[in-house]
Design a protein around this motif. Sequence first.
Motif, PDB file in Angstrom:
ATOM      1  N   LYS A 236       0.844  -1.190   0.000  1.00  0.00           N
ATOM      2  CA  LYS A 236       0.000   0.000   0.000  1.00  0.00           C
ATOM      3  C   LYS A 236       0.883   1.244   0.000  1.00  0.00           C
ATOM      4  CE  LYS A 236      -3.688   2.379   2.498  1.00  0.00           C
ATOM      5  NZ  LYS A 236      -4.572   2.342   3.697  1.00  0.00           N
ATOM      6  N   ARG A 269       3.573   0.240   2.440  1.00  0.00           N
ATOM      7  CA  ARG A 269       3.331  -0.568   3.646  1.00  0.00           C
ATOM      8  C   ARG A 269       2.766  -1.938   3.272  1.00  0.00           C
ATOM      9  NH1 ARG A 269      -0.686  -1.530   7.707  1.00  0.00           N
ATOM     10  NH2 ARG A 269       0.167  -1.339   9.832  1.00  0.00           N
ATOM     11  N   GLU A 271       0.311  -4.704   4.181  1.00  0.00           N
ATOM     12  CA  GLU A 271      -0.927  -4.800   4.970  1.00  0.00           C
ATOM     13  C   GLU A 271      -1.041  -6.177   5.657  1.00  0.00           C
ATOM     14  OE1 GLU A 271      -3.563  -1.759   4.743  1.00  0.00           O
ATOM     15  OE2 GLU A 271      -1.416  -1.540   5.058  1.00  0.00           O
TER      16      GLU A 271
END
Length: 271
Positions: A236, A269, A271
């Motif tokens: 992300k 990022r 998840e």
Amino acid sequence: MASPQPERLRFDPTIPNAGRITDYFLGGKDNFATDRAAARTALSIAPELPAMSREGRRFLGRAVRFLVEAGIRQFVDIGCGLPTQGSVHQILRGVAPEARVVYVDNDPMVVVHAQALLKENNPATVVEADIRDPERLLAHPGLTDLVDLDEPVAILLFSVLSDLSDDVEAMQVTAALQKAVAPGSYMALSHAVSDLCPDRTARLAALFQDSGSITGPRRANLRTKAEVELFLDGLKPVEPGVVYIPKWRPEGEVPHRPDSIWVVGGVARKE
């Protein structure tokens, strides 16, 4: 069956090293004559390279401070070169002195030199490992002694993926690193690209490939911004995504012309 281990680099003072060239651009003294000669030739092609190196350090600082604010206290900086001139442990000293840093490089001379530089800088260490073998890299006891991969960690890939000229290999490396880290981890990267000045970057690509400082299949030019964005697929992205580095969460006015810093970067990022 385990994959073959990449051949260990041997110290050769006649071959320039990207980390030492960057040190030269940043005004450091941890470089050799061959690095300075390569740097001067590169400057004749692209005089903006020292400004780009400084901007790269500023981007590193902003990214590391963002990661600290996001709760990260473990950092693995792969292809670090020499940890001088605004490196991760120096940035963390002012914002999260308890954070742990493992620097990784495949050049044995760089590792020995870095170990001496980090002698008084706990909790930071440097290990010799090769990004082309991410499984062995992450299993290195020097890394696992300091970093718990079951907890969120930041994988930093600053100016290292350009050393992997094979696109398939580079994608396999980033995919393996993403898979190995815990949810809540981040990957941050920077990469010089060819979009803004393709003729200049093609000449630089030829220079560094001819010098031996970049190995692997020969390529005509650096990757494009769109090709670099693929390395963060599956994660992300943190706003504003992969952008030219002066535009990534700038602190104050951007000091350069938009076309003078042809390096992109981003943070994403898991998840």
